[in-house]
Write an enzyme that holds these catalytic residues in place. Structure first.
Site, short mmCIF file in Angstrom:
data_model
loop_
_atom_site.label_atom_id
_atom_site.label_comp_id
_atom_site.label_asym_id
_atom_site.label_seq_id
_atom_site.Cartn_x
_atom_site.Cartn_y
_atom_site.Cartn_z
N GLY A 46 16.12 -18.73 -68.01
CA GLY A 46 16.48 -19.67 -66.95
C GLY A 46 16.32 -21.08 -67.47
N GLN A 51 15.52 -30.04 -67.49
CA GLN A 51 14.99 -29.66 -68.81
C GLN A 51 15.89 -30.10 -69.95
OE1 GLN A 51 14.18 -25.38 -67.45
NE2 GLN A 51 12.60 -25.75 -68.96
N CYS A 96 8.09 -21.20 -70.48
CA CYS A 96 9.09 -22.20 -70.07
C CYS A 96 9.59 -22.87 -71.34
CB CYS A 96 8.41 -23.22 -69.16
SG CYS A 96 9.49 -24.53 -68.60
N LEU A 97 10.90 -23.08 -71.43
CA LEU A 97 11.44 -23.70 -72.65
C LEU A 97 10.93 -25.13 -72.83
CD1 LEU A 97 15.12 -22.38 -72.71
CD2 LEU A 97 13.11 -21.51 -73.92
N HIS A 138 10.83 -20.22 -60.36
CA HIS A 138 10.35 -21.11 -61.42
C HIS A 138 11.35 -22.26 -61.62
CE1 HIS A 138 8.73 -21.61 -65.75
NE2 HIS A 138 9.82 -22.35 -65.73
N GLU A 139 12.65 -21.93 -61.63
CA GLU A 139 13.66 -22.97 -61.86
C GLU A 139 13.81 -23.90 -60.66
OE1 GLU A 139 14.39 -23.24 -64.83
OE2 GLU A 139 13.81 -21.23 -65.46
N HIS A 142 11.30 -26.52 -60.80
CA HIS A 142 11.66 -27.63 -61.70
C HIS A 142 12.43 -28.72 -60.96
CE1 HIS A 142 10.42 -26.59 -65.75
NE2 HIS A 142 10.98 -25.41 -65.71
NI NI Z 1 10.69 -23.77 -67.00
#
Ligand code: NI
Length: 207
Positions: A46, A51, A96-97, A138-139, A142
């Site tokens: 995701g 991000q 998380c990236l 989670h997204e 963000h």
């Molecule tokens: Ni993340």
């Protein structure tokens, strides 16, 4: 195909709520495509627009892509809203990236019902559970300036952020030319991009 540089924590942008999208035009569609490219390349499931430094309420998700890079079921959500949450909880070790190689157990509702616009501007409403439910929550976090470590103990959060701050200072996340001395598993080593993994520095890295 375009790979976008990732915003790595700590970074103020990751704490900033994103703005709603009013017009779904070609630039939004191109952004979604680039976000998928970036997400698959970084082996994520995701990615939120913030991000990649775009503070717009958009996310992409695909939890069923295959190891050889074949896409699974892709979701693009614009202005997503959680309309209801399951009382059952699910605990999952999240990463998380924007937090390379950092993981922590997070407990969230197992299922959520989400209303969002798709890339054609059509309103959709669907219930997501299990890994996809966790990923989408989670997204969506963000988009509100919330990251997964905000759901864990202050001690654990501070530890993770301190580590990333130090690695950032050492240039771990700077774009570099991949080479035999990098210990992260990309198979195409012919381009520069901001990579997400800790790696062994060597003569083939340009930092
Ligand atoms: Ni993340």
């Amino acid at each position: 195909m375009a790979l976008l540089p990732l915003v790595i924590a700590p970074d103020e942008r990751l704490k900033t709520p994103s703005q709603p999208i009013d017009t779904i035009d070609d630039s939004i569609r191109a952004l979604a495509a680039d976000m998928f490219d970036t997400m698959y390349h970084e082996r994520g499931i995701g990615l939120a627009a913030v991000q990649v430094g775009v503070l717009k309420r958009m996310l992409v998700a695909d939890v069923t892509w295959r190891d050889d890079g074949t896409p699974g079921t892709q979701y693009v959500m614009i202005n997503p809203q959680i309309v209801s949450k399951d009382a059952n909880l699910r605990r999952y070790k999240e990463g998380c990236l924007s937090f390379p190689d950092q993981f922590a157990d997070v407990t969230r509702p197992d299922a959520v019902r989400v209303r969002y616009l798709d890339l054609d501007g059509k309103q959709q409403e669907e219930t997501f559970d299990d890994l996809l439910g966790t990923c989408i929550q989670h997204e969506i976090d963000h988009l509100d300036g919330i990251v997964f470590v905000d759901h864990v103990s202050t001690l654990k959060r501070d530890m993770i952020l301190r580590k990333l701050k130090k690695q950032k200072k050492l240039g771990y996340f700077e774009p570099h030319v991949h080479g035999p001395d990098c210990n992260h598993g990309h198979d195409d080593h012919d381009h520069d991009h901001a990579h997400e993994h800790e790696h062994v520095h060597g003569e083939h890295c340009n930092h």
